[in-house]
Design an enzyme around this catalytic site. Sequence first.
Site, PDB file in Angstrom:
ATOM      1  N   ASN A   1     175.964  58.380   9.717  1.00 34.02           N
ATOM      2  CA  ASN A   1     176.580  57.362   8.881  1.00 34.02           C
ATOM      3  C   ASN A   1     176.342  57.799   7.453  1.00 34.02           C
ATOM      4  O   ASN A   1     175.195  57.886   7.023  1.00 34.02           O
ATOM      5  CB  ASN A   1     175.901  56.009   9.087  1.00 34.02           C
ATOM      6  CG  ASN A   1     176.368  55.338  10.345  1.00 34.02           C
ATOM      7  OD1 ASN A   1     177.539  55.024  10.487  1.00 34.02           O
ATOM      8  ND2 ASN A   1     175.457  55.154  11.284  1.00 34.02           N
TER       9      ASN A   1
ATOM     10  N   SER B   1     162.970  60.493  16.553  1.00 33.60           N
ATOM     11  CA  SER B   1     164.004  60.963  15.630  1.00 33.60           C
ATOM     12  C   SER B   1     163.740  62.427  15.312  1.00 33.60           C
ATOM     13  O   SER B   1     162.898  62.743  14.483  1.00 33.60           O
ATOM     14  CB  SER B   1     163.978  60.120  14.354  1.00 33.60           C
ATOM     15  OG  SER B   1     164.259  58.779  14.680  1.00 33.60           O
ATOM     16  N   LEU B   2     164.456  63.286  16.011  1.00 32.94           N
ATOM     17  CA  LEU B   2     164.186  64.721  15.891  1.00 32.94           C
ATOM     18  C   LEU B   2     165.090  65.345  14.835  1.00 32.94           C
ATOM     19  O   LEU B   2     164.624  65.942  13.874  1.00 32.94           O
ATOM     20  CB  LEU B   2     164.381  65.377  17.260  1.00 32.94           C
ATOM     21  CG  LEU B   2     163.850  66.793  17.423  1.00 32.94           C
ATOM     22  CD1 LEU B   2     162.356  66.849  17.166  1.00 32.94           C
ATOM     23  CD2 LEU B   2     164.154  67.305  18.829  1.00 32.94           C
ATOM     24  N   HIS B   3     166.380  65.228  15.025  1.00 30.35           N
ATOM     25  CA  HIS B   3     167.384  65.609  14.027  1.00 30.35           C
ATOM     26  C   HIS B   3     167.413  67.082  13.647  1.00 30.35           C
ATOM     27  O   HIS B   3     168.109  67.458  12.695  1.00 30.35           O
ATOM     28  CB  HIS B   3     167.236  64.775  12.737  1.00 30.35           C
ATOM     29  CG  HIS B   3     167.331  63.289  12.944  1.00 30.35           C
ATOM     30  ND1 HIS B   3     168.295  62.700  13.721  1.00 30.35           N
ATOM     31  CD2 HIS B   3     166.567  62.266  12.476  1.00 30.35           C
ATOM     32  CE1 HIS B   3     168.128  61.390  13.713  1.00 30.35           C
ATOM     33  NE2 HIS B   3     167.084  61.093  12.978  1.00 30.35           N
TER      34      HIS B   3
ATOM     35  N   CYS C   1     171.516  51.402   9.694  1.00 31.79           N
ATOM     36  CA  CYS C   1     170.202  51.199   9.106  1.00 31.79           C
ATOM     37  C   CYS C   1     170.131  51.011   7.580  1.00 31.79           C
ATOM     38  O   CYS C   1     170.402  51.929   6.822  1.00 31.79           O
ATOM     39  CB  CYS C   1     169.430  52.469   9.461  1.00 31.79           C
ATOM     40  SG  CYS C   1     167.712  52.217   9.649  1.00 31.79           S
TER      41      CYS C   1
ATOM     42  N   GLY D   1     162.310  50.408   8.527  1.00 29.01           N
ATOM     43  CA  GLY D   1     160.869  50.572   8.691  1.00 29.01           C
ATOM     44  C   GLY D   1     160.491  51.599   9.731  1.00 29.01           C
ATOM     45  O   GLY D   1     161.286  51.948  10.607  1.00 29.01           O
ATOM     46  N   GLU D   2     159.269  52.081   9.617  1.00 29.47           N
ATOM     47  CA  GLU D   2     158.717  53.001  10.610  1.00 29.47           C
ATOM     48  C   GLU D   2     157.707  52.193  11.435  1.00 29.47           C
ATOM     49  O   GLU D   2     156.632  51.844  10.938  1.00 29.47           O
ATOM     50  CB  GLU D   2     158.051  54.189   9.904  1.00 29.47           C
ATOM     51  CG  GLU D   2     157.181  55.071  10.778  1.00 29.47           C
ATOM     52  CD  GLU D   2     157.823  55.498  12.093  1.00 29.47           C
ATOM     53  OE1 GLU D   2     158.950  56.014  12.084  1.00 29.47           O
ATOM     54  OE2 GLU D   2     157.182  55.313  13.149  1.00 29.47           O
TER      55      GLU D   2
ATOM     56  N   SER E   1     161.519  53.366  18.127  1.00 32.75           N
ATOM     57  CA  SER E   1     161.972  54.619  17.525  1.00 32.75           C
ATOM     58  C   SER E   1     161.039  55.034  16.399  1.00 32.75           C
ATOM     59  O   SER E   1     160.688  54.231  15.541  1.00 32.75           O
ATOM     60  CB  SER E   1     163.396  54.422  16.989  1.00 32.75           C
ATOM     61  OG  SER E   1     163.867  55.605  16.393  1.00 32.75           O
TER      62      SER E   1
ATOM     63  N   CYS F   1     163.246  59.770   4.761  1.00 30.86           N
ATOM     64  CA  CYS F   1     164.260  60.610   5.415  1.00 30.86           C
ATOM     65  C   CYS F   1     165.518  60.649   4.541  1.00 30.86           C
ATOM     66  O   CYS F   1     165.958  59.632   4.014  1.00 30.86           O
ATOM     67  CB  CYS F   1     164.595  60.067   6.806  1.00 30.86           C
ATOM     68  SG  CYS F   1     163.181  60.079   7.913  1.00 30.86           S
TER      69      CYS F   1
ATOM     70  N   CYS G   1     168.659  44.958  17.495  1.00 29.44           N
ATOM     71  CA  CYS G   1     167.918  45.960  16.716  1.00 29.44           C
ATOM     72  C   CYS G   1     167.178  45.215  15.607  1.00 29.44           C
ATOM     73  O   CYS G   1     167.801  44.508  14.827  1.00 29.44           O
ATOM     74  CB  CYS G   1     168.920  46.957  16.138  1.00 29.44           C
ATOM     75  SG  CYS G   1     168.175  48.141  14.996  1.00 29.44           S
TER      76      CYS G   1
ATOM     77  N   CYS H   1     161.015  51.197   3.734  1.00 32.23           N
ATOM     78  CA  CYS H   1     160.341  52.234   4.520  1.00 32.23           C
ATOM     79  C   CYS H   1     159.843  53.292   3.546  1.00 32.23           C
ATOM     80  O   CYS H   1     160.465  53.534   2.526  1.00 32.23           O
ATOM     81  CB  CYS H   1     161.325  52.866   5.510  1.00 32.23           C
ATOM     82  SG  CYS H   1     160.581  54.111   6.594  1.00 32.23           S
TER      83      CYS H   1
ATOM     84  N   GLU I   1     167.181  43.334   7.720  1.00 35.29           N
ATOM     85  CA  GLU I   1     168.395  43.204   8.514  1.00 35.29           C
ATOM     86  C   GLU I   1     168.169  43.478   9.995  1.00 35.29           C
ATOM     87  O   GLU I   1     167.178  44.087  10.393  1.00 35.29           O
ATOM     88  CB  GLU I   1     169.507  44.083   7.970  1.00 35.29           C
ATOM     89  CG  GLU I   1     169.131  45.513   7.714  1.00 35.29           C
ATOM     90  CD  GLU I   1     170.185  46.210   6.857  1.00 35.29           C
ATOM     91  OE1 GLU I   1     171.261  46.484   7.404  1.00 35.29           O
ATOM     92  OE2 GLU I   1     169.934  46.475   5.675  1.00 35.29           O
TER      93      GLU I   1
ATOM     94  N   CYS J   1     168.699  58.331   5.225  1.00 43.05           N
ATOM     95  CA  CYS J   1     168.490  56.926   5.591  1.00 43.05           C
ATOM     96  C   CYS J   1     168.508  55.998   4.387  1.00 43.05           C
ATOM     97  O   CYS J   1     167.832  56.241   3.383  1.00 43.05           O
ATOM     98  CB  CYS J   1     167.162  56.798   6.334  1.00 43.05           C
ATOM     99  SG  CYS J   1     166.853  55.126   6.898  1.00 43.05           S
TER     100      CYS J   1
HETATM  101  N1  SAH Z   1     161.676  54.831  11.384  1.00 47.30           N
HETATM  102  C1  SAH Z   1     162.120  54.904  12.728  1.00 47.30           C
HETATM  103  C2  SAH Z   1     163.089  53.816  13.135  1.00 47.30           C
HETATM  104  C3  SAH Z   1     164.163  53.406  12.160  1.00 47.30           C
HETATM  105  S1  SAH Z   1     165.541  54.459  11.950  1.00 47.30           S
HETATM  106  C4  SAH Z   1     162.700  56.271  12.996  1.00 47.30           C
HETATM  107  O1  SAH Z   1     162.712  57.110  12.104  1.00 47.30           O
HETATM  108  O2  SAH Z   1     163.072  56.546  14.122  1.00 47.30           O
HETATM  109  C5  SAH Z   1     166.445  54.376  13.447  1.00 47.30           C
HETATM  110  C6  SAH Z   1     167.272  55.629  13.722  1.00 47.30           C
HETATM  111  O3  SAH Z   1     168.412  55.685  12.855  1.00 47.30           O
HETATM  112  C7  SAH Z   1     166.498  56.905  13.491  1.00 47.30           C
HETATM  113  O4  SAH Z   1     166.788  57.819  14.505  1.00 47.30           O
HETATM  114  C8  SAH Z   1     167.052  57.370  12.184  1.00 47.30           C
HETATM  115  O5  SAH Z   1     166.811  58.735  12.014  1.00 47.30           O
HETATM  116  C9  SAH Z   1     168.512  56.986  12.303  1.00 47.30           C
HETATM  117  N2  SAH Z   1     169.257  56.930  11.050  1.00 47.30           N
HETATM  118  C10 SAH Z   1     168.858  56.486   9.857  1.00 47.30           C
HETATM  119  N3  SAH Z   1     169.820  56.619   8.939  1.00 47.30           N
HETATM  120  C11 SAH Z   1     170.881  57.166   9.559  1.00 47.30           C
HETATM  121  C12 SAH Z   1     172.188  57.558   9.137  1.00 47.30           C
HETATM  122  N4  SAH Z   1     172.584  57.419   7.886  1.00 47.30           N
HETATM  123  N5  SAH Z   1     173.010  58.084  10.066  1.00 47.30           N
HETATM  124  C13 SAH Z   1     172.598  58.228  11.353  1.00 47.30           C
HETATM  125  N6  SAH Z   1     171.399  57.878  11.799  1.00 47.30           N
HETATM  126  C14 SAH Z   1     170.526  57.367  10.918  1.00 47.30           C
END
Ligand code: SAH
Length: 344
Positions: free
Chosen positions: A288, A212-214, A331, A157-158, A189, A113, A102, A109, A89, A116
């Site tokens: 999300n 993506s720190l979180h 995503c 994907g990463e 990212s 995470c 995007c 992937c 997508e 995701c």
């Molecule tokens: N693999 C890469 C790029 C794809 S994800 C990465 O990890 O950065 C793109 C961004 O969307 C990342 O910051 C990821 O952590 C975030 N993301 C994925 N699922 C999400 C969700 N359910 N809610 C908010 N952000 C999300």
Amino acid sequence: MQELMGLYPDELKAWMAEKGEKAFRADQVFAWLHKGAAFDEMSNLSQALREKLKSEAVDQPVSILSTRVSQLDGTRKYLFSLRDGNCIEGVLMRYEYGCTLCISTQVGCKMGCRFCASTLDGCVRNLTAAEMLGQVQCANRDMNGERVHNIVLMGSGEPLDNYDEVVRFLRLVSHEKGLNIGLRHISLSTCGLVDKMKQLALEGLPVTLSLSLHAPNDQIRKQLMPIANRYSMPEVLDACRFYLQKTGRRIVFEYALVDGLNADEACARELASRLRGMQCHVNLIPLNSVPERNLKGVTEKQVQTFLKVLKDLHISATRRREMGDDIEGACGQLRKKHLTEVKA
Ligand code: SAH
């Protein structure tokens, strides 16, 4: 079948030379492919050459399976199909300063995470550079007239787990004889593959790195991202500093707020102390929710409080605008839904 769009000009010349074609033909084909043309549309090639290309090579490797348009903001969500039947997508967002696409870099992937949707069924395969370019071509064709202006590698994907093809894509999409999209208009990212981040810093490709720190510390990060067990936060932040030093590009930290886990004021203060002194920007993302995972998002008030703490501590930060909320904009959600429907 050779995907021609993924070849650099000199590689395409060599491929065409093997077929007995002159170098200027390769230049013509390169220009056509990167304009989004199919072999049949390459009007300055002989019919015989077009037929030969059709039988031995691939022109446009991606097509649009379905498009959903947000009634809220005009965001377009694409389900793309690949030649082997896989689907991925992409999301096209319209801003005042132009269109941002995007794109995905893998089918699925493997990073796992917790929040995701893209990773729920693991990684099926890497995308080729041509398949990444093909997504941009599809969006350009779909908009008839308007063009993709910015690209974010933030779909499924990463990207750094598919390093070689992603670097090839970056060089080709920014090629002056191709789409010629400036590297400064591209963001990559990553969940934080430290070795690859350092390698990317030395490629001479000044794309914006989004990390993506979180989480403000490893203890919390490990609860959300398995990659945190492999690379510690100090290692990840060191790699960010190295990237900044080599490219001069400030780092963007992505931080999805999860209720009860990483979203309170103490987390905001700890995050600020971790990032102090670094040229960076924090992008706060309201989570999300993914039905398969029981993680809860936060209220707008919580977002604003977190944001205020960061700003008061002089950390540049914004809340990411949500777009395409009515069309499974996030995503991996649309592909997941499609696969579930196909299975049913
Ligand atoms: N693999 C890469 C790029 C794809 S994800 C990465 O990890 O950065 C793109 C961004 O969307 C990342 O910051 C990821 O952590 C975030 N993301 C994925 N699922 C999400 C969700 N359910 N809610 C908010 N952000 C999300």
